[in-house]
Design a protein around this motif. Sequence first.
Motif, PDB file in Angstrom:
ATOM      1  N   THR A   1       1.357   7.213  -8.205  1.00  0.00           N
ATOM      2  CA  THR A   1       1.847   6.201  -7.400  1.00  0.00           C
ATOM      3  C   THR A   1       3.306   5.802  -7.961  1.00  0.00           C
ATOM      4  O   THR A   1       3.544   5.582  -9.168  1.00  0.00           O
TER       5      THR A   1
ATOM      6  N   LYS B   1       6.093   1.954  -1.605  1.00  0.00           N
ATOM      7  CA  LYS B   1       5.197   2.743  -2.411  1.00  0.00           C
ATOM      8  C   LYS B   1       4.873   3.979  -2.023  1.00  0.00           C
ATOM      9  O   LYS B   1       4.532   3.801  -0.580  1.00  0.00           O
ATOM     10  N   THR B   2       4.702   5.139  -2.704  1.00  0.00           N
ATOM     11  CA  THR B   2       4.504   6.370  -2.405  1.00  0.00           C
ATOM     12  C   THR B   2       3.291   6.824  -3.433  1.00  0.00           C
ATOM     13  O   THR B   2       3.413   6.260  -4.682  1.00  0.00           O
TER      14      THR B   2
ATOM     15  N   GLN C   1      -0.496   8.462  -4.955  1.00  0.00           N
ATOM     16  CA  GLN C   1      -1.744   7.962  -5.183  1.00  0.00           C
ATOM     17  C   GLN C   1      -2.370   7.739  -6.546  1.00  0.00           C
ATOM     18  O   GLN C   1      -1.843   8.851  -7.504  1.00  0.00           O
TER      19      GLN C   1
ATOM     20  N   LYS D   1       0.790  -1.123  -0.027  1.00  0.00           N
ATOM     21  CA  LYS D   1      -0.124   0.073   0.085  1.00  0.00           C
ATOM     22  C   LYS D   1       0.855   1.261   0.010  1.00  0.00           C
ATOM     23  O   LYS D   1       1.819   1.175   0.568  1.00  0.00           O
ATOM     24  N   SER D   2       0.401   2.320  -0.439  1.00  0.00           N
ATOM     25  CA  SER D   2       1.172   3.503  -0.576  1.00  0.00           C
ATOM     26  C   SER D   2       1.352   4.042   0.864  1.00  0.00           C
ATOM     27  O   SER D   2       0.484   3.926   2.066  1.00  0.00           O
TER      28      SER D   2
ATOM     29  N   GLN E   1       5.765  -0.226 -12.816  1.00  0.00           N
ATOM     30  CA  GLN E   1       6.145  -0.469 -11.508  1.00  0.00           C
ATOM     31  C   GLN E   1       7.287  -1.611 -11.529  1.00  0.00           C
ATOM     32  O   GLN E   1       8.304  -1.446 -11.125  1.00  0.00           O
TER      33      GLN E   1
END
Length: 250
Positions: A179, A172-173, A175, A32-33, A146
């Motif tokens: 992302t 991960k950063t 949104q 998750k971010s 990614q």
Amino acid sequence: MAIVGKEAISALRDSTKESGGNGERSTFTALKSGSTFLVKALPLENIAAYDSYGIFKKVNSFEAEKPSIKNARGFATDELTPWDLASKYYQDQVSDLIEAGKNKEDADVKPLRTKASDYRSKRKYIVPFIDLEAGEVIYIDFTKNQAESVISVIENYAEKGRLETTPFELSKTGQKTETKVSLMPAFKEDLSETAAKNFDELTAENVNVNFEGLTFVANEKAQIESLIASGFDVSLIDLEAPETDPTEAF
């Protein structure tokens, strides 16, 4: 699972080691971010690639039981699945409008392009890592972009002979379209006692990479049902709603 290892890497750049297993089914670990995992990367032959269908918040992702034939750009060209047919239905309208002089960004064209994209398959990549804190293999699902960033780091360290001796931080950063995923080297001396022990003891040779159960594989009936669930009228592509069985659910 569509392709694994070097073939998956080749597919990533152009657009099957068998998974071990003892009958157990693996599950994805959510990246998750804002989250970070301390990991040990595995050699590139341990990654897998597959073509995923689905619409966010409408239909959960799945891969087709009988995949369509695709060209180098990833577009289905033969043996189309029901979802490929739905995508083609909208793409054909886009092509007709553009041939008539419309622009792809016109108000009556852009929504059709979006619909075509919604039903088109997307190539995704599964990269396993050793979670150093948990002491187990985890499986992360990546988009093409990614995967490219992560795999380039793994390849670079492998070529230098430093993959086995370097721990990494996977994070991960951002949104939505902003992302970003990163795989950055960490210092072994900064590892906790547990992580350091797992780093020394767990290697590509003594962990089991098993892709079994990671993706939902949908047959034609399930794909048609999911099209209907998404709001698509399957009669538009000459399909009929299958008879429902109250004991089954997509």
